[in-house]
Motif scaffolding. Structure first.
Motif, PDB file in Angstrom:
ATOM      1  N   LYS A  37     -26.385  30.234   7.152  1.00 58.87           N
ATOM      2  CA  LYS A  37     -27.670  29.739   7.661  1.00 58.87           C
ATOM      3  C   LYS A  37     -28.216  30.728   8.685  1.00 58.87           C
ATOM      4  O   LYS A  37     -27.490  31.154   9.584  1.00 58.87           O
ATOM      5  CB  LYS A  37     -27.484  28.367   8.312  1.00 58.87           C
ATOM      6  CG  LYS A  37     -26.982  27.317   7.345  1.00 58.87           C
ATOM      7  CD  LYS A  37     -26.710  26.012   8.057  1.00 58.87           C
ATOM      8  CE  LYS A  37     -26.196  24.971   7.088  1.00 58.87           C
ATOM      9  NZ  LYS A  37     -26.022  23.681   7.777  1.00 58.87           N
ATOM     10  N   ILE A  39     -29.467  31.775  11.878  1.00 55.91           N
ATOM     11  CA  ILE A  39     -29.462  31.099  13.176  1.00 55.91           C
ATOM     12  C   ILE A  39     -30.054  31.958  14.287  1.00 55.91           C
ATOM     13  O   ILE A  39     -30.858  31.482  15.074  1.00 55.91           O
ATOM     14  CB  ILE A  39     -28.023  30.674  13.562  1.00 55.91           C
ATOM     15  CG1 ILE A  39     -27.416  29.751  12.495  1.00 55.91           C
ATOM     16  CG2 ILE A  39     -27.986  30.027  14.935  1.00 55.91           C
ATOM     17  CD1 ILE A  39     -28.009  28.357  12.422  1.00 55.91           C
ATOM     18  N   ILE A  89     -25.773  27.139  19.179  1.00 55.23           N
ATOM     19  CA  ILE A  89     -25.505  27.264  17.746  1.00 55.23           C
ATOM     20  C   ILE A  89     -24.985  25.949  17.170  1.00 55.23           C
ATOM     21  O   ILE A  89     -25.365  25.558  16.069  1.00 55.23           O
ATOM     22  CB  ILE A  89     -24.542  28.429  17.474  1.00 55.23           C
ATOM     23  CG1 ILE A  89     -25.271  29.741  17.775  1.00 55.23           C
ATOM     24  CG2 ILE A  89     -24.026  28.408  16.040  1.00 55.23           C
ATOM     25  CD1 ILE A  89     -24.387  30.951  17.817  1.00 55.23           C
ATOM     26  N   GLU A  93     -27.000  24.743  13.956  1.00 54.24           N
ATOM     27  CA  GLU A  93     -26.368  24.902  12.645  1.00 54.24           C
ATOM     28  C   GLU A  93     -26.545  23.676  11.737  1.00 54.24           C
ATOM     29  O   GLU A  93     -26.923  23.829  10.573  1.00 54.24           O
ATOM     30  CB  GLU A  93     -24.888  25.278  12.811  1.00 54.24           C
ATOM     31  CG  GLU A  93     -24.257  25.853  11.561  1.00 54.24           C
ATOM     32  CD  GLU A  93     -23.718  24.799  10.621  1.00 54.24           C
ATOM     33  OE1 GLU A  93     -23.583  25.093   9.420  1.00 54.24           O
ATOM     34  OE2 GLU A  93     -23.447  23.670  11.079  1.00 54.24           O
TER      35      GLU A  93
END
Length: 107
Positions: A37, A39, A89, A93
């Motif tokens: 992903k 980020i 994060i 996430e």
């Protein structure tokens, strides 16, 4: 000035343990992926995260800047603070989708 490879490796070291980390060079700068992903955006040796409602409280003290010409403002992440970076994060996430694969041209 574009991001150096030493800096992008430092960023990845700072967030080690949050999941599977990889980075990809894009237009002379970098995108850091966690569990596939996107980020973190890293431009000019500065780490940026997208401004999202889920980060309003956590990032309320953070500076907001444009990572590159034509971009929307992003939060500037203090990557030197590894624990805080990992916290950000951990919030991002779960709400960040995995990008859909691009279709090949001519098919």
């Amino acid at each position: 000035m574009s991001t150096t490879i030493d800096f992008i490796e430092y960023v990845c070291d700072q967030i080690a343990g949050v999941g599977e980390i990889r980075y990809r060079k894009m237009f002379g700068e970098y995108m850091v992926y966690v569990n596939d992903k996107p980020i973190l955006l890293v431009c000019d040796n500065t780490v940026f995260v997208k401004i999202l409602p889920c980060l309003d409280e956590t990032m309320r003290e953070a500076d907001k800047e444009f990572p590159y010409d034509g971009a929307k403002k992003h939060y500037v992440l203090d990557i030197d603070n590894a624990e805080f970076s990992k916290k950000v994060i951990a919030i991002l996430e779960p709400v960040t989708p995995i990008p859909k694969p691009k279709k090949k041209k001519g098919k």
